[in-house]
Design an enzyme around this catalytic site. Structure first.
Site, PDB file in Angstrom:
ATOM      1  N   ALA A  88     -30.302  82.547 -24.557  1.00 15.91           N
ATOM      2  CA  ALA A  88     -29.608  83.015 -25.535  1.00 15.91           C
ATOM      3  C   ALA A  88     -30.194  84.686 -25.785  1.00 15.91           C
ATOM      4  O   ALA A  88     -31.005  84.709 -26.476  1.00 15.91           O
ATOM      5  CB  ALA A  88     -29.219  82.183 -27.017  1.00 15.91           C
ATOM      6  N   ARG A 117      12.421 110.390 -25.189  1.00 17.38           N
ATOM      7  CA  ARG A 117      11.962 109.298 -25.957  1.00 17.38           C
ATOM      8  C   ARG A 117      11.003 108.607 -26.323  1.00 17.38           C
ATOM      9  O   ARG A 117      10.941 107.558 -27.357  1.00 17.38           O
ATOM     10  CB  ARG A 117      13.418 108.277 -25.742  1.00 17.38           C
ATOM     11  CG  ARG A 117      14.732 108.730 -27.130  1.00 17.38           C
ATOM     12  CD  ARG A 117      15.736 108.249 -26.472  1.00 17.38           C
ATOM     13  NE  ARG A 117      16.365 108.584 -24.806  1.00 17.38           N
ATOM     14  CZ  ARG A 117      16.750 107.359 -24.556  1.00 17.38           C
ATOM     15  NH1 ARG A 117      17.656 106.588 -25.017  1.00 17.38           N
ATOM     16  NH2 ARG A 117      17.776 107.886 -23.345  1.00 17.38           N
ATOM     17  N   ARG A 135     -44.975  89.327 -26.647  1.00 18.51           N
ATOM     18  CA  ARG A 135     -44.912  89.943 -27.733  1.00 18.51           C
ATOM     19  C   ARG A 135     -46.030  89.521 -28.960  1.00 18.51           C
ATOM     20  O   ARG A 135     -46.887  89.049 -27.901  1.00 18.51           O
ATOM     21  CB  ARG A 135     -43.532  88.333 -28.422  1.00 18.51           C
ATOM     22  CG  ARG A 135     -44.508  87.274 -27.438  1.00 18.51           C
ATOM     23  CD  ARG A 135     -43.012  85.720 -27.811  1.00 18.51           C
ATOM     24  NE  ARG A 135     -44.877  84.388 -27.906  1.00 18.51           N
ATOM     25  CZ  ARG A 135     -43.621  83.574 -27.469  1.00 18.51           C
ATOM     26  NH1 ARG A 135     -42.336  83.178 -26.870  1.00 18.51           N
ATOM     27  NH2 ARG A 135     -44.120  82.482 -27.839  1.00 18.51           N
ATOM     28  N   THR A 184      22.455 113.046 -11.141  1.00 18.15           N
ATOM     29  CA  THR A 184      21.601 112.479 -10.413  1.00 18.15           C
ATOM     30  C   THR A 184      21.790 112.923  -8.494  1.00 18.15           C
ATOM     31  O   THR A 184      21.152 112.665  -8.027  1.00 18.15           O
ATOM     32  CB  THR A 184      21.693 110.923 -10.689  1.00 18.15           C
ATOM     33  OG1 THR A 184      23.149 110.891 -11.110  1.00 18.15           O
ATOM     34  CG2 THR A 184      21.605 110.431 -11.942  1.00 18.15           C
ATOM     35  N   LYS A 234       6.811 110.117 -18.974  1.00 16.40           N
ATOM     36  CA  LYS A 234       7.876 108.614 -18.876  1.00 16.40           C
ATOM     37  C   LYS A 234       7.262 107.631 -18.130  1.00 16.40           C
ATOM     38  O   LYS A 234       7.021 106.655 -18.346  1.00 16.40           O
ATOM     39  CB  LYS A 234       8.532 109.021 -19.192  1.00 16.40           C
ATOM     40  CG  LYS A 234       9.774 107.619 -18.942  1.00 16.40           C
ATOM     41  CD  LYS A 234      11.191 107.688 -19.423  1.00 16.40           C
ATOM     42  CE  LYS A 234      12.299 107.694 -18.894  1.00 16.40           C
ATOM     43  NZ  LYS A 234      13.825 107.476 -18.783  1.00 16.40           N
ATOM     44  N   LYS A 287     -21.733  93.175 -16.730  1.00 19.92           N
ATOM     45  CA  LYS A 287     -21.553  94.467 -16.315  1.00 19.92           C
ATOM     46  C   LYS A 287     -21.738  95.085 -15.089  1.00 19.92           C
ATOM     47  O   LYS A 287     -23.608  94.962 -15.390  1.00 19.92           O
ATOM     48  CB  LYS A 287     -21.198  95.623 -17.333  1.00 19.92           C
ATOM     49  CG  LYS A 287     -20.777  97.402 -16.942  1.00 19.92           C
ATOM     50  CD  LYS A 287     -21.649  98.554 -17.155  1.00 19.92           C
ATOM     51  CE  LYS A 287     -23.164  98.211 -16.277  1.00 19.92           C
ATOM     52  NZ  LYS A 287     -23.424  99.794 -16.335  1.00 19.92           N
TER      53      LYS A 287
HETATM   54  C1  UD1 Z   1      23.211 106.231 -14.879  1.00 14.56           C
HETATM   55  C2  UD1 Z   1      24.351 106.225 -13.969  1.00 14.56           C
HETATM   56  C3  UD1 Z   1      24.861 105.372 -14.571  1.00 14.56           C
HETATM   57  C4  UD1 Z   1      24.125 104.318 -14.754  1.00 14.56           C
HETATM   58  C5  UD1 Z   1      22.677 104.508 -15.458  1.00 14.56           C
HETATM   59  C6  UD1 Z   1      21.945 103.053 -15.859  1.00 14.56           C
HETATM   60  C7  UD1 Z   1      24.862 108.400 -13.188  1.00 14.56           C
HETATM   61  C8  UD1 Z   1      26.066 109.779 -12.809  1.00 14.56           C
HETATM   62  N1  UD1 Z   1      25.199 107.787 -14.613  1.00 14.56           N
HETATM   63  O1  UD1 Z   1      22.925 107.250 -16.445  1.00 14.56           O
HETATM   64  O2  UD1 Z   1      26.233 105.150 -13.892  1.00 14.56           O
HETATM   65  O3  UD1 Z   1      25.105 103.347 -15.469  1.00 14.56           O
HETATM   66  O4  UD1 Z   1      22.017 105.178 -15.052  1.00 14.56           O
HETATM   67  O5  UD1 Z   1      21.117 103.433 -16.213  1.00 14.56           O
HETATM   68  O6  UD1 Z   1      23.730 108.509 -11.598  1.00 14.56           O
HETATM   69  N2  UD1 Z   1      17.845 111.900 -13.575  1.00 14.56           N
HETATM   70  C9  UD1 Z   1      17.233 112.923 -12.457  1.00 14.56           C
HETATM   71  N3  UD1 Z   1      17.516 114.344 -12.824  1.00 14.56           N
HETATM   72  C10 UD1 Z   1      18.785 114.593 -13.323  1.00 14.56           C
HETATM   73  C11 UD1 Z   1      19.407 113.816 -13.459  1.00 14.56           C
HETATM   74  C12 UD1 Z   1      18.340 112.579 -14.037  1.00 14.56           C
HETATM   75  O7  UD1 Z   1      16.054 113.093 -11.498  1.00 14.56           O
HETATM   76  O8  UD1 Z   1      19.013 115.935 -12.726  1.00 14.56           O
HETATM   77  C13 UD1 Z   1      17.228 110.802 -13.576  1.00 14.56           C
HETATM   78  C14 UD1 Z   1      16.464 110.222 -14.669  1.00 14.56           C
HETATM   79  O9  UD1 Z   1      14.926 110.429 -14.788  1.00 14.56           O
HETATM   80  C15 UD1 Z   1      16.558 109.158 -14.584  1.00 14.56           C
HETATM   81  C16 UD1 Z   1      17.742 108.846 -14.020  1.00 14.56           C
HETATM   82  O10 UD1 Z   1      18.199 110.221 -12.811  1.00 14.56           O
HETATM   83  O11 UD1 Z   1      15.450 108.345 -13.392  1.00 14.56           O
HETATM   84  C17 UD1 Z   1      19.024 107.976 -14.287  1.00 14.56           C
HETATM   85  O12 UD1 Z   1      19.206 109.693 -15.144  1.00 14.56           O
HETATM   86  P1  UD1 Z   1      19.907 109.275 -16.857  1.00 14.56           P
HETATM   87  O13 UD1 Z   1      19.946 110.404 -17.142  1.00 14.56           O
HETATM   88  O14 UD1 Z   1      19.446 108.913 -17.470  1.00 14.56           O
HETATM   89  O15 UD1 Z   1      20.969 108.389 -16.299  1.00 14.56           O
HETATM   90  P2  UD1 Z   1      22.409 107.816 -17.524  1.00 14.56           P
HETATM   91  O16 UD1 Z   1      22.789 108.387 -18.339  1.00 14.56           O
HETATM   92  O17 UD1 Z   1      21.361 107.288 -17.909  1.00 14.56           O
END
Ligand code: UD1
Ligand code: MG
Length: 448
Positions: free
Chosen positions: A366, A18, A426, A84, A25, A337
């Site tokens: 100036a 996004r 000059r 996660t 990002k 600079k």
């Molecule tokens: C997650 C939480 C949710 C919380 C929300 C807050 C979980 C399951 N859910 O949801 O409870 O309210 O954040 O914003 O943890 N990422 C990885 N690898 C993965 C998946 C995610 O590195 O396989 C990283 C993403 O890049 C991101 C973070 O983990 O930085 C969170 O992942 P995202 O998919 O945004 O989780 P949410 O669905 O927002």
């Protein structure tokens, strides 16, 4: 209390589609520093002594950037994005080294404050196995809800898996967690993926720990501090929050900002006490402002240092390597600079000083320009103490103008000007009395 060791695991494997960007990002910047570096700094301030960075497929740019902001970080690749908990387990080797505390953080949640992390760690020290950082967003839709029974956190339910009743809960999961190192692997290994998204949710460890009779607690952080960034509008929002915090800090530390909302700081700006900053000033990275200096309106500074009681602007541009010493002045429409303006020297109007030294007390008229570049290389201009450079002079570098020397206005200086001498570079003026009138009459009759 004995010092507890702490590993921070920063998840940064998201694709960040996004952002609509060719850049990862977490490398988008806030206050001139990548988001993920802000996260690493917060962890460090909360006492984390090791960092594991989990990057995704093609995370080379993040890995490379980490060399600058977290040189000792161990980088792990989560090749497939399966949730996660799966991401945290990508750093299994780091977890297995056995730290007391583990902080799980998101690379796209850059405003997290060390205070919340330190509090979470304190709860671990008191015996909790899992500490969840919760918050109350204006609109909870999309977030995991903290499910409590009799005031005790028993589960986190992801939005998509919530019952209608659970969906009404306003206390949500910020995503950041502290886990006791002694229990982490065992808890994480029990996480399954039987849920709406078919992902391995880190949040499931709450229920797993609770059922195992371990202590799970939630602490609360402000909405602003756990804002997650998914697009550039949110990035700008985070920047605004960061700037607001920083302006406040600058004022608390003794700087006067007349219109704070118009002053922009970088992550490393150093600003002293009794500094006056007028409206619309930009501090790029690497700026230091000493006590008592004044930065007048509409100035743009980057990689520069400004000494005590020096004055910059209005409308001045200080570029990298500009060193403005005590009580020196760089005035309107001047650019400096890679140059030192020594004590009390004045560069007041419409001037470019690059690759130069302007000695103490010298006065630059100036429109003076240091001609430092021949299209191939840069050359140095050395202006001695107390020298006077007349307006509209071109100083063709390499050149040395001795202390106390005087350069006549409109000069093009190509040869060294020894100390205390007067240089004219000059054409001498020629004045022909009456010739002006004669010329005008001749032209007028020719036109008839
Ligand atoms: C997650 C939480 C949710 C919380 C929300 C807050 C979980 C399951 N859910 O949801 O409870 O309210 O954040 O914003 O943890 N990422 C990885 N690898 C993965 C998946 C995610 O590195 O396989 C990283 C993403 O890049 C991101 C973070 O983990 O930085 C969170 O992942 P995202 O998919 O945004 O989780 P949410 O669905 O927002
Ligand atoms: Mg998210």
């Amino acid at each position: 209390m004995t010092q507890r060791t702490c590993l921070s695991i920063i998840l940064a494997a998201g694709e960040g589609t996004r952002m609509k960007s060719g850049q990862a990002k977490v490398l988008h910047q806030i206050a001139g520093l990548p988001m993920v570096a802000h996260v690493a700094r917060a962890a460090e301030s909360a006492g984390a002594d090791a960092v594991a960075l989990v990057v995704g497929h093609g995370g080379d740019a993040v890995r490379k950037a980490a060399e600058a902001f977290a040189p000792k970080a161990a980088v792990f690749v989560q090749a497939e994005r399966l949730g996660t908990a799966h991401a945290v387990l990508a750093a299994r080797d780091a977890i297995a080294k056995g730290r007391d505390d583990i902080l799980v953080m998101f690379g796209d949640t850059p405003l997290v404050e060390a205070d919340s992390l330190a509090l979470a760690r304190a709860k671990l020290a008191e015996g909790a196995a899992v500490v969840v950082i919760g918050f109350r967003p204006p609109n909870p839709a999309g977030y995991g809800r903290l499910v409590e029974t009799a005031g005790k956190l028993v589960a986190i339910r992801e939005d998509k898996d919530c019952t209608d009743e659970e969906r009404k809960i306003g206390f949500c999961n910020a995503g950041l967690m502290a886990i006791s190192g002694a229990h982490a692997l065992k808890l994480l290994e029990q996480v399954g993926n039987a849920n709406a998204k078919g992902e391995f949710y880190l949040t499931d460890i709450v229920e797993i720990a609770d059922k195992a009779g371990l202590t799970v607690v939630a602490i609360e952080a402000s909405f602003e501090s756990v804002l997650g960034i998914n697009n550039r509008a949110e990035l700008a929002e985070a920047e605004a929050i960061w700037q607001k915090r920083r302006r406040r800090q600058a004022m608390v530390d003794g700087a006067t900002l007349i219109a704070p909302e118009t002053v922009y700081f970088s992550h490393d700006t150093e600003i002293g006490a009794d500094v006056l900053v007028e409206p619309n000033v930009w501090f790029g990275v690497g700026v230091k402002i000493a006590d008592g200096a004044t930065v007048h309106a509409f100035s743009h500074l980057e990689g520069a240092s400004v000494g005590p009681r020096a004055e910059i602007g209005p409308f001045a541009r200080l570029r990298p390597g500009a060193e403005i010493h005590e009580k020196a002045k760089v005035g309107n429409f001047c650019e400096v600079k890679k140059a030192t303006i020594e004590k009390g020297a004045k560069v007041n109007h419409l001037t470019y000083i690059g690759d130069a030294r302007v000695g103490a007390g010298a006065n630059i008229g100036a429109g003076t320009i240091t001609c430092n570049y021949d299209g191939y290389s840069k050359f140095f201009t050395d202006i001695g103490e107390g020298a006077f450079i007349g307006s509209n002079s071109s100083l063709v570098a390499p050149i040395v103008i001795g202390a106390g020397a005087y350069v006549a206005s409109g000069s093009v200086i190509t040869d060294q000007v020894p100390e205390d001498s007067l240089a004219f570079g000059r054409a001498r003026q020629k004045t022909l009395p009456g010739k002006g009138k004669e010329l005008r009459e001749r032209r007028a009759s020719a036109k008839k």
